[in-house]
Design an enzyme around this catalytic site. Structure first.
Site, short mmCIF file in Angstrom:
data_model
loop_
_atom_site.label_atom_id
_atom_site.label_comp_id
_atom_site.label_asym_id
_atom_site.label_seq_id
_atom_site.Cartn_x
_atom_site.Cartn_y
_atom_site.Cartn_z
N ILE A 26 16.41 13.31 8.84
CA ILE A 26 17.66 13.40 8.10
C ILE A 26 17.75 12.25 7.08
CG2 ILE A 26 18.95 12.05 9.79
CD1 ILE A 26 21.31 14.01 9.35
N ASN A 40 18.64 12.41 17.83
CA ASN A 40 17.90 11.23 17.36
C ASN A 40 18.36 10.91 15.93
OD1 ASN A 40 15.78 9.62 16.07
ND2 ASN A 40 14.56 10.03 17.88
N VAL A 83 17.07 9.29 13.56
CA VAL A 83 16.03 9.34 12.54
C VAL A 83 15.53 10.76 12.32
CG1 VAL A 83 13.72 8.49 11.91
CG2 VAL A 83 15.32 6.98 13.09
N GLU A 84 15.73 11.63 13.28
CA GLU A 84 15.22 13.00 13.18
C GLU A 84 16.31 13.95 12.66
OE1 GLU A 84 12.61 14.25 16.40
OE2 GLU A 84 12.42 12.15 17.03
N MET A 85 17.11 14.55 13.55
CA MET A 85 18.11 15.52 13.09
C MET A 85 19.50 14.92 12.99
SD MET A 85 16.56 18.81 15.16
CE MET A 85 17.43 20.11 14.30
#
Length: 462
Positions: free
Chosen positions: A224, A264, A266-268
């Site tokens: 993201i 997370n 850093v992810e979604m």
């Protein structure tokens, strides 16, 4: 003359010492314990295997086993201690063959033992020099191999194949798996739904694209707001057969794994409450979801649906599967030669079973320092399993990746550092086995790995 006699006496003394220890070892034997047999199942085949393994291998591969008489000698003590520490670190017979909770031994544990017996790599020569009867007799070796093959048939069989196939170190994938149709269908929709991300820009498929081998084919995924992750995205194909999820194994199940990336940052970068609110506002989706899950939309049910879909991501019918099932023409001559090299270099001791991986944690850099070769600098992601257990022995240990469809999932390793398969093969040969693999052999292994590409929904995995 006196000097010559002294030299001769010294040589004779050395000869007596050199011959005396192995001769005494034939007569003065340490007591043989029963730790392995006691820890394992009440199975006659296991009992027949456990006795010789305990007697012949226990000194270096069973904690607390009795040691030979010379272990107390000043010179020998430290050498033997180092050998025992190394032996237990590489293979603890009790932990590997009689796991806690009545679980069967892992496929890599069976493969490593089988390799050592069939290829005659153990015990080491320096041990046999002092223990002339240190090898297993033919009947003892057969008992161990019979037990290994019985475990594979009982615990790891692929339905529909004969025993000879079930007993092998590598086996075919099943054509399909059981799954709840409605829940798996919902999971497929959720897997591709960007509303699971904080800003509606990313879905599971963004990093695990089924049109890209179940990966994103990038060293590190983009999360993201353009944030970069620090570890390579593994394939979701055949993930249901993995013994744990993520490189460090921090998720025990697919359901647990499915929830991690969603929250997370850093992810979604989402929050479950907001995800559920968005999905609930979609009346058609909420209705379909309620039909499959009467308890309604929840983080737990969403994770279950995604996991149920991921269990269906099976890729059978590779040419290797056809070869294992008896089609000798399924592989080319080079691919067969590559398979032989794959077995010869012990690749199948970690990349074992129907997945050719996904069954154990192994150290990255058994024979050579991978991280020094890479450049020396390491980060948190390089610590692997240590990040979960905090045990120093788990530093740089990672879940072994599956080799199914591996030709479609470049780049390779947890750090995405190997851009192509040949680089991955030669690196692994060097850091794991200490082998400087000839280019022609690497090419043949790469060709064999290409034969592991299966089919999804009737078409070859791309």
């Amino acid at each position: 003359m006196k000097k010559k006699l002294l030299v001769l006496a010294a040589l004779l003394g050395l000869l007596v010492l050199v011959l005396g220890i192995p001769v005494l070892n034939l007569v003065v034997k340490p007591p043989v314990g029963a730790a392995l047999a006691a820890a394992g199942p009440a199975d006659p085949l296991f009992a027949a295997a456990a006795v010789p393994l305990q007697a012949q291998c226990g000194s270096c591969h069973i904690p607390g086993a009795a040691l030979p008489f010379y272990a107390g000698l000043p010179v020998a003590r430290d050498v033997i201690r180092r050998d025992i520490d190394a032996g237990l670190a590489s293979y603890d017979l009790v932990a590997e063959l009689a796991p806690a909770g009545g679980r069967p031994p892992s496929e890599p544990a069976l493969a490593k033992l089988e390799f050592a017996l069939v290829r005659d790599t153990m015990p080491p020569g320096r041990y046999l020099a002092l223990h002339w009867d240190g090898d297993l007799a033919a009947a003892q070796e057969k008992a161990v191999l019979d037990w290994i093959r019985s475990v594979r048939r009982a615990s790891y069989a692929t339905p529909g194949f004969p025993d000879a196939v079930q007993e092998g170190v590598i086996r075919p994938l099943p054509a399909s798996v059981e799954a709840h149709p409605a829940r798996a269908a919902l999971g497929k929709r959720l897997y591709h739904d960007r509303r699971l991300s904080g800003d509606d820009t990313l879905s599971c498929a963004s990093c695990h694209d089924l049109a890209k081998g179940g990966t994103d084919r990038a060293p590190f995924s983009t999360g993201i707001r353009g944030q970069k992750g620090d570890i390579n995205a593994p394939t979701t194909f055949n993930a249901g057969f993995q013994f744990a999820q993520f490189w460090d194994g921090r998720a025990a199940t697919l359901e647990e794994q499915a929830g991690g990336p969603v929250v997370n940052p850093v992810e979604m970068g989402a929050e479950w409450a907001k995800v559920i609110e968005k999905l609930q506002a979609d009346e058609a989706f909420a209705k379909d979801f309620a039909a499959a899950y009467p308890s309604g939309l929840s983080a737990e049910n969403i994770q279950h649906a995604i996991a149920e879909f991921e269990r269906t991501l099976v890729t059978p019918h590779s040419r290797m599967d056809r070869f294992l099932a008896g089609d000798a023409k399924a592989l080319s001559a080079d691919e067969k030669a590559g398979y032989d090299l794959f077995l010869e270099h012990a690749c199948a001791t970690c990349h074992a079973g129907k997945l050719l991986g996904g069954g154990s944690f192994e150290k990255m850099g058994v024979k050579q320092d991978y991280f020094a070769q890479r450049g020396g600098k390491t980060g948190k992601a390089d610590d692997g399993r240590y990040n979960v257990t905090k045990r120093e022995s788990d530093r740089h240990r990672f879940k072994v990746p599956t080799l199914r469809n591996v030709a479609q999932t470049a780049p390779y390793f947890h750090d995405g550092a190997a851009a192509d398969l040949k680089k991955a093969v030669t690196t692994m040969a060097w850091v794991q086995r200490g082998v400087d693999l000839p280019a022609a052999d690497a090419d043949r292994i790469v060709k064999f790995l290409g034969a592991l590409t299966g089919e999804y929904e009737g078409k070859p995995v791309q």
